[in-house]
Scaffold this motif. Structure first.
Motif, short mmCIF file in Angstrom:
data_model
loop_
_atom_site.label_atom_id
_atom_site.label_comp_id
_atom_site.label_asym_id
_atom_site.label_seq_id
_atom_site.Cartn_x
_atom_site.Cartn_y
_atom_site.Cartn_z
N LEU A 72 21.94 -15.77 4.17
CA LEU A 72 21.27 -14.50 3.90
C LEU A 72 21.59 -13.58 5.07
O LEU A 72 21.30 -13.91 6.21
CB LEU A 72 19.76 -14.69 3.78
N ARG A 73 22.21 -12.44 4.76
CA ARG A 73 22.52 -11.45 5.79
C ARG A 73 21.58 -10.27 5.60
O ARG A 73 21.72 -9.50 4.64
CB ARG A 73 23.97 -11.01 5.69
N PRO A 74 20.59 -10.12 6.49
CA PRO A 74 19.61 -9.04 6.35
C PRO A 74 20.26 -7.67 6.44
O PRO A 74 21.19 -7.46 7.21
CB PRO A 74 18.67 -9.25 7.53
N MET A 75 19.75 -6.74 5.64
CA MET A 75 20.21 -5.35 5.67
C MET A 75 19.07 -4.45 6.14
O MET A 75 19.20 -3.81 7.16
CB MET A 75 20.70 -4.94 4.28
N THR A 76 17.98 -4.41 5.37
CA THR A 76 16.82 -3.61 5.76
C THR A 76 15.54 -4.36 5.44
O THR A 76 15.51 -5.23 4.57
CB THR A 76 16.77 -2.25 5.03
N ARG A 77 14.49 -3.97 6.15
CA ARG A 77 13.17 -4.53 5.87
C ARG A 77 12.16 -3.38 5.96
O ARG A 77 12.17 -2.60 6.91
CB ARG A 77 12.80 -5.60 6.88
N THR A 78 11.27 -3.32 4.97
CA THR A 78 10.17 -2.36 4.97
C THR A 78 8.89 -3.16 4.90
O THR A 78 8.76 -4.06 4.07
CB THR A 78 10.28 -1.41 3.76
N VAL A 79 7.94 -2.84 5.78
CA VAL A 79 6.67 -3.57 5.83
C VAL A 79 5.54 -2.56 5.79
O VAL A 79 5.55 -1.57 6.51
CB VAL A 79 6.56 -4.42 7.12
N GLY A 80 4.56 -2.81 4.93
CA GLY A 80 3.38 -1.96 4.86
C GLY A 80 2.60 -2.20 3.58
O GLY A 80 3.13 -2.77 2.62
N ASN A 81 1.36 -1.79 3.58
CA ASN A 81 0.49 -1.94 2.40
C ASN A 81 0.44 -3.37 1.89
O ASN A 81 0.43 -3.61 0.68
CB ASN A 81 0.92 -0.99 1.28
N GLY A 82 0.45 -4.33 2.81
CA GLY A 82 0.31 -5.73 2.40
C GLY A 82 1.55 -6.32 1.78
O GLY A 82 1.46 -7.33 1.08
N ARG A 83 2.71 -5.73 2.05
CA ARG A 83 3.94 -6.30 1.48
C ARG A 83 5.11 -6.17 2.43
O ARG A 83 5.12 -5.33 3.32
CB ARG A 83 4.25 -5.71 0.11
N VAL A 84 6.09 -7.03 2.19
CA VAL A 84 7.38 -6.99 2.88
C VAL A 84 8.44 -6.80 1.79
O VAL A 84 8.42 -7.50 0.77
CB VAL A 84 7.66 -8.29 3.66
N ILE A 85 9.33 -5.86 2.02
CA ILE A 85 10.46 -5.65 1.10
C ILE A 85 11.74 -5.82 1.91
O ILE A 85 11.98 -5.08 2.86
CB ILE A 85 10.41 -4.27 0.44
N ASP A 86 12.52 -6.83 1.54
CA ASP A 86 13.77 -7.12 2.22
C ASP A 86 14.94 -6.81 1.31
O ASP A 86 14.92 -7.16 0.12
CB ASP A 86 13.85 -8.61 2.60
N GLU A 87 15.96 -6.19 1.89
CA GLU A 87 17.27 -6.06 1.25
C GLU A 87 18.21 -6.93 2.07
O GLU A 87 18.20 -6.86 3.30
CB GLU A 87 17.77 -4.62 1.28
N PHE A 88 19.02 -7.74 1.39
CA PHE A 88 19.92 -8.64 2.10
C PHE A 88 21.09 -9.01 1.20
O PHE A 88 21.04 -8.82 -0.02
CB PHE A 88 19.18 -9.90 2.56
N THR A 89 22.15 -9.53 1.81
CA THR A 89 23.26 -10.08 1.06
C THR A 89 23.06 -11.59 1.02
O THR A 89 22.80 -12.23 2.04
CB THR A 89 24.60 -9.74 1.70
N PHE A 90 23.16 -12.14 -0.18
CA PHE A 90 23.01 -13.58 -0.42
C PHE A 90 24.40 -14.11 -0.74
O PHE A 90 25.06 -13.61 -1.66
CB PHE A 90 22.06 -13.78 -1.60
N SER A 91 24.88 -15.08 0.04
CA SER A 91 26.21 -15.63 -0.22
C SER A 91 26.15 -17.14 -0.31
O SER A 91 25.30 -17.79 0.32
CB SER A 91 27.19 -15.20 0.88
N PHE A 92 27.07 -17.70 -1.10
CA PHE A 92 27.13 -19.14 -1.30
C PHE A 92 28.42 -19.48 -2.01
O PHE A 92 29.09 -18.61 -2.57
CB PHE A 92 25.94 -19.64 -2.13
#
Length: 179
Positions: A72-92
């Motif tokens: 998992l290669r992280p791109m962005t993370r947003t945190v607030g209002n009781g949640r985490v939103i992650d954007e990432f590249t998933f490779s396999f």
């Protein structure tokens, strides 16, 4: 909704993913969740709700059916209002049956890289829900199971442009989009 500080939500989410991908402990992973927690892998409708379904899902379908080279290669993370939103590249490399992502598809031994988004909701200090999004057509193109010719779909180019916004846009539109 959780009232925990954002940094604590991030720590809890990172611990959850560590238990899934490094420790590979289904019981410990489920212990990070509320009793009525649910997971929804939106493109293929896999996941579960509650401890019994989540133990079966994580213990039989998700954790043991993850290719060894998964990253998992992280791109962005947003945190607030009781949640985490992650954007990432998933490779396999698709060298194992992955019924959680590719139900009924035998291993193709091909590499895959796709952008994903995880929306994680918390209640107190536990994860209440996970909604995971990706473009299944891109996965199928990369596995050689869907021919992109004549269709508005792409393969690994999605991950490349996701990670490098300097790459040209509108490739599927050809020259028709140019001013």
């Amino acid at each position: 909704m959780s009232t925990l500080p954002d940094a604590e939500l991030e720590r809890l989410w990172e611990r959850h993913t560590e238990l899934e991908f490094q420790t590979k402990d289904a019981a410990a992973t489920v212990a990070t969740m509320t009793p009525d927690h649910y997971v929804n892998h939106v493109p293929v409708l896999t996941g579960g709700r509650g401890p019994e379904e989540m133990m079966a899902f994580y213990g039989k379908h998700f954790i043991p059916k993850m290719p060894a080279d998964t990253a998992l290669r992280p791109m962005t993370r947003t945190v607030g209002n009781g949640r985490v939103i992650d954007e990432f590249t998933f490779s396999f490399t698709h060298d194992i049956e992955m019924d959680w992502m590719l139900p009924g598809v035998a291993p193709t031994h091909r590499p895959v890289e796709i952008p994903m988004v995880a929306v994680v909701q918390f209640e107190g200090d536990k994860i209440a829900s996970e909604r995971i999004y990706w473009d299944q057509a891109s996965v199928l193109v990369q596995l050689g199971l869907l021919e992109p010719q004549g269709l508005p779909v792409s393969g690994v180019e999605q991950a490349r442009r996701f990670e490098d916004p300097q790459l040209p846009p509108n490739e599927l539109m050809g020259d028709a989009w140019r001013p």
